[in-house]
Each structure stands twice: as C-alpha cells, then as structure tokens.
Design a protein around this motif. Sequence first.
Motif, short mmCIF file in Angstrom:
data_model
loop_
_atom_site.label_atom_id
_atom_site.label_comp_id
_atom_site.label_asym_id
_atom_site.label_seq_id
_atom_site.Cartn_x
_atom_site.Cartn_y
_atom_site.Cartn_z
N SER A 47 -5.31 -3.48 -12.46
CA SER A 47 -4.10 -3.68 -13.21
C SER A 47 -3.30 -2.10 -12.72
O SER A 47 -2.28 -2.30 -12.82
N TRP A 48 -4.31 -1.17 -12.83
CA TRP A 48 -3.40 0.21 -12.64
C TRP A 48 -2.40 -0.29 -10.80
O TRP A 48 -1.08 0.49 -11.01
N ALA A 49 -3.51 -0.20 -9.90
CA ALA A 49 -2.55 -0.54 -8.83
C ALA A 49 -1.95 -1.90 -8.76
O ALA A 49 -0.20 -1.08 -8.19
N LEU A 50 -1.27 -3.05 -9.67
CA LEU A 50 -0.34 -3.84 -10.06
C LEU A 50 0.68 -3.44 -10.23
O LEU A 50 1.34 -3.42 -10.08
N LEU A 51 0.15 -2.54 -11.50
CA LEU A 51 1.38 -2.09 -11.79
C LEU A 51 2.34 -0.88 -11.49
O LEU A 51 3.55 -0.77 -11.70
N LEU A 52 1.40 -0.14 -10.21
CA LEU A 52 2.30 0.65 -9.21
C LEU A 52 3.04 0.02 -8.46
O LEU A 52 3.53 0.61 -7.97
N LEU A 53 2.49 -1.01 -8.17
CA LEU A 53 3.69 -1.95 -6.92
C LEU A 53 5.00 -1.84 -7.06
O LEU A 53 5.85 -1.06 -6.27
N PRO A 54 5.91 -1.66 -8.57
CA PRO A 54 6.73 -1.71 -8.48
C PRO A 54 7.17 0.00 -8.40
O PRO A 54 8.33 -0.24 -8.06
N ILE A 55 6.26 0.81 -8.83
CA ILE A 55 6.83 1.44 -8.97
C ILE A 55 7.04 2.49 -7.17
O ILE A 55 8.14 2.66 -6.66
N LEU A 56 6.42 1.88 -6.68
CA LEU A 56 6.76 2.67 -5.03
C LEU A 56 7.08 1.42 -4.50
O LEU A 56 8.07 2.27 -3.39
N ALA A 57 7.38 0.28 -4.47
CA ALA A 57 8.55 -0.20 -4.52
C ALA A 57 10.14 0.14 -4.39
O ALA A 57 11.04 0.52 -3.72
N ALA A 58 9.90 0.31 -5.81
CA ALA A 58 11.41 1.59 -5.50
C ALA A 58 11.36 2.78 -5.24
O ALA A 58 12.41 3.13 -4.52
N ILE A 59 10.54 3.78 -5.15
CA ILE A 59 10.50 4.99 -4.66
C ILE A 59 10.98 5.20 -2.82
O ILE A 59 11.92 5.57 -2.08
N PHE A 60 10.13 3.54 -2.51
CA PHE A 60 10.71 3.14 -0.84
C PHE A 60 12.08 2.88 -0.78
O PHE A 60 12.45 2.98 0.01
N ALA A 61 11.99 2.09 -1.04
CA ALA A 61 14.10 1.76 -1.27
C ALA A 61 15.04 2.77 -1.99
O ALA A 61 15.59 3.07 -1.07
N PHE A 62 14.38 3.81 -2.61
CA PHE A 62 15.92 5.06 -2.57
C PHE A 62 15.13 5.58 -1.59
O PHE A 62 15.96 6.09 -1.12
N ALA A 63 14.27 6.27 -1.24
CA ALA A 63 13.75 6.79 0.51
C ALA A 63 14.59 5.84 1.64
O ALA A 63 14.94 6.53 2.18
N LYS A 64 14.59 4.79 2.13
CA LYS A 64 15.55 4.17 2.63
C LYS A 64 16.71 4.49 2.30
O LYS A 64 17.22 4.41 4.19
N ARG A 65 17.04 4.53 1.95
CA ARG A 65 19.08 4.33 1.35
C ARG A 65 18.87 5.89 1.30
O ARG A 65 20.30 6.48 2.42
N ARG A 66 18.24 6.63 1.75
CA ARG A 66 19.27 8.17 2.49
C ARG A 66 19.00 8.16 3.84
O ARG A 66 18.45 7.94 4.97
#
Length: 66
Positions: A47-66
């Motif tokens: 459950s921790w791993a699955l709930l971490l996925l949206p957080i990682l996706a948001a971090i990746f999206a913000f990093a990709k924007r720069r």
Amino acid sequence: MNAQSMTVRRQRTGIARVFAVPALLLLASIAGLVLGLTGDGLPDALSWALLLLPILAAIFAFAKRR
C-alpha cells in the motif's frame, strides 16, 4: 471507412491516451488505500508503494517541466 469515422476513432484514441496515466494513478491510489486499511505486513508495504506512485509522478512531471 469514411473520413468522419476515422476522425472519431482518432479522437477516442487521443482521449484514451490523455486519461490512461491518470486512470492508472487513480486505480493505484484506490488499491493502496484498500490494502492499507485491510492488511498487515506485506499488504501494508504494498500500500505504501502504491500510494507513493502519484507522488513520484508529480515529482517527475515538475522536474520534466523545467
């Protein structure tokens, strides 16, 4: 196939492509919440791993924007 039906088909695949990742993140979040509430041990870790996925996706999206 005529041009109109091909346009509709392209729109459907475009919509499916746009909403595929958010739908997967939604399903992962729901599964993570259910596992977190119903299981102990390995289900909790999953459950921790699955709930971490949206957080990682948001971090990746913000990093990709720069």
